[in-house]
Design a protein around this motif. Structure first.
Motif: not given
Lengths: 345, 337
Positions: A101, A120, B227-228, B230-231, B233-239, B246
């Motif tokens: 991450r 989003n 999709d957004h 996933l996008a 997550r692909s940018l490393g956004v925290k859970r 999101h």
């Protein structure tokens, strides 16, 4: 003129260590009560800094799965990923979810196919860009905002100050894809994976987005993995092209070589299926016959054999290996075929 | 001929409205130039450029069901807010006590200044109905908010974590949903040693929790595979950011619509609990369900003292239902266009 300059600069690059080394990557999906499905098997390729590598193939050939596996974005359950994806000395596939991450978005970023659904809908564009910077660069929202404005300007969004505050639905398709690119570039990643970034856009916008990607990559020395089924995109952008079929690489070549002399019948079929403006009126299109559903298992055949016009006896009994062949000035040419198209054709 | 003209006019209007912002944004640059990014901006306000909320509002405005519901709800809220100004008497005032005789005239008749007559304690029925709207509003809103808070918490937990957390939360919700809601509310309310307005609110809030939890969990799950997300997550956004920035905001739409419908359910159930004597035992503050309960003994001879509070309950909950249903329809992407 431009060709010579890019060539010399690439010669300089090839001497460096590759940025990403994918070795023997395999992804298998398992479902209870079903045969395991090998979505990707034994895929290996290198990406040099500043290089653009294409992964080409039709739907279901495993190109998106390859990229999601490298990014560690495949669902946790129901699949097995083996092999290596060494990025600057670290195997991304062995990192913990948390370590991965931290890398996603900072070192490696991804651009997706459908820009509307990838944004989003309830968060303004600017916030979505600053979010990435806050996450990886420890900036406050205030510090990140001018940078986000710069970034939107850089990806060609006019009036960025106003656009920052707008929501995705207020932007056109091309603008949305630009915003998505801005998000991916927010932390200046060294590797960018673009998964069919132009499929959802109309042709004029496609050209703009591709030009933008090309310029950004050249300016910042970012490596780009371009996933596409569109050979036009490949022709305009990629240095090296990997053609995937049934989860395996069937041909690799420099783009000039690939377009001038395709050796694999599948590559040849893909090129021949492009409609040409100068063909005679009423001439039929030349699709590759059949579909992926006809595939033979790779273990003891060539998966493409049932659809191949060049198929010989061996194609249905033994698996062709990916072998080095003659030709290829800069990129060594690789081919997986028992009976390739002859060089003169 | 005339309808054709009208259609043409409408089309012209549409063309003008889409052309105007295009020209404005292009700022004199040739809009047709395909490589000019400014030209691209011209196409911004396309058909889907209208926000979901704006288009929903446009359809709502034309929906008679929504208008009727909104008018009823607005009237109800106005009456509740301005009750002291509207009501001729205080709810516990007994101006008609002198007219009551247990055997011959238990209920004072309608008369000058008392259009609906009095109740069994000599209080003005109309004033009590007006003041009753306040209790109903307070109970309805607080119970729904309580249910919303609980449901959103549980639904977020289940939707964000998935796995065993999801299973545990959803089994609890299933158990709560398997019981008839009014029965559950009665059980919870009767647990309290001293019934009051608050026991009613808490009981109804608990009954509402599972409905909200299940609804939110469903849309959170849909968001999780979107999709957004996933996008992001692909940018490393925290859970935590993925869940709260999101997933949650994109999942709340149906929950808010449901809360309008839940208001009407809350009002009916609050009335039911009060009717059964599980509400506030003190009748100095008028409450519709309580008034209905008090009217039981004299219902045969004086049906009007039951009719009016019942009618109030029905009309108000109808108002919320109409509003909620039409909002749900308008926001449902499947019924769009």
């Amino acid at each position: 003129m431009t060709a010579t300059t890019t060539r010399t600069s690439r010669d300089a690059r090839t001497s460096r260590e590759p940025l990403l080394q994918v070795r023997d990557l395999s992804v298998t999906f398992r479902r209870s009560g079903e045969e395991p499905f090998h979505a990707v098997s034994g895929v290996s390729f290198d990406v040099q800094p500043g290089q653009t590598v294409g992964l080409v193939g039709e739907s279901g050939c495993g190109k998106s799965v390859t990229s999601l596996a490298i990014m560690g974005l495949l669902p946790k359950r129901g699949n097995t990923v083996t092999g290596e994806a060494v990025f600057e000395g670290t195997d991304l596939l062995k990192l913990s979810p948390k370590q991965m991450r931290d890398r996603r978005g900072r070192d490696v970023a991804m651009i997706f196919q459908d820009p509307l659904s990838s944004l989003n809908p309830v968060v303004p564009i600017g916030r979505q860009v600053t979010e990435v910077m806050e996450r990886h660069q420890g900036l406050s929202r205030k510090e990140a905002e001018p940078k986000a404005r710069e970034l939107l300007d850089k990806v060609g969004i006019p009036d960025p100050s106003r656009r920052l505050k707008e929501y995705p639905h207020q932007l056109s398709g091309g603008m949305r894809q630009r915003a998505l690119i801005a998000m991916a570039l927010a932390c200046a990643p060294r590797l960018l994976i673009a998964d069919e970034p132009t499929t959802a856009l109309d042709v004029t916008i496609q050209a703009q987005i591709l030009t933008l990607l090309k310029d950004l990559v050249q300016d910042s020395d970012t490596a780009l993995i371009m996933i596409t089924h569109d050979l036009g995109v490949v022709a305009g952008l990629c240095d090296e092209v990997n053609v995937l079929y049934g989860g395996r690489i069937v041909e690799r070549a420099d783009r000039h070589d690939l377009f001038a002399r395709p050796r694999h019948p599948y590559t040849h079929g893909l090129l021949a299926s492009i409609p040409r403006l100068d063909s005679a009126r009423g001439e039929r299109l030349n699709p590759v016959p059949g579909s992926v559903a006809d595939n033979l298992p790779w273990d003891h055949a060539c998966a493409f054999a049932p659809r191949c016009s060049n198929a010989v006896e061996a194609c249905r009994t033994t698996q062709p290996e990916l072998e080095r062949i003659e030709g290829g000035v800069e990129t060594p040419r690789l081919l997986r075929c028992h009976n390739p198209i002859s060089e003169e054709a | 001929m005339t309808p054709l003209n009208r259609k043409k006019e409408r089309l012209d209007g549409l063309a003008a409205s889409t052309a105007a912002p295009a020209a404005g944004q292009a700022g004199g640059v040739d809009v047709m130039d395909p490589v000019d990014p400014v030209g691209e901006a011209g196409a911004v306000r396309d058909a889907e450029g209208v926000s979901l909320l704006a288009s929903a509002w446009r359809r709502l405005r034309r929906n008679p069901m929504f208008i009727i519901g909104a008018v009823l709800v607005a009237l109800f809220i106005l009456v509740a807010v301005f009750a002291p100004l509207l009501a001729p008497h205080a709810p516990d005032d007994r101006p008609l006590i002198g007219q009551i005789s247990a055997s011959t005239n238990p209920i004072p008749k309608a008369q000058d200044g008392f259009p609906l007559g009095g109740d069994e304690k000599g209080r003005d029925l109309l004033s009590r109905l007006i003041y009753g709207s306040r209790q109903t509003l307070i109970v309805g809103v607080l119970a729904t908010l309580g249910g919303l808070a609980g449901g959103v918490t549980l639904g977020t937990l289940a939707g964000a974590f998935g796995g065993w957390v999801d299973s545990v939360v959803m089994r609890v919700v299933d158990v709560l949903l398997s019981l008839p809601s009014i029965l559950l509310a009665i059980t919870i309310a009767s647990l309290a040693s001293q019934p009051s307005q608050w026991t009613v609110i808490v009981a109804i809030a608990i009954v509402q929790v599972p409905v909200f939890a299940r609804l939110l969990r469903g849309s959170m799950l849909a968001q999780r595979s979107s999709d957004h997300v996933l996008a992001a997550r692909s940018l490393g956004v925290k859970r935590s950011a993925i869940v709260f920035r999101h997933m949650l905001p994109n999942s709340l739409g149906p929950v808010f619509v449901q809360s309008t419908l839940a208001l009407s359910v809350s009002i009916i159930e609050a009335a039911a609990l009060s009717f059964l004597g599980l509400g506030n035992p003190d009748d100095s503050k008028a409450e519709w369900g309580q008034m209905l309960g008090a009217a039981q003994n004299l219902f045969d001879l004086y049906p009007h003292i039951a009719f009016w509070p019942a009618a109030c309950i029905v009309v108000v909950s109808l108002g919320f239902t109409l509003m909620g249903e039409s909002m749900r329809e308008a926001l449902d992407p499947k019924s769009r266009r």
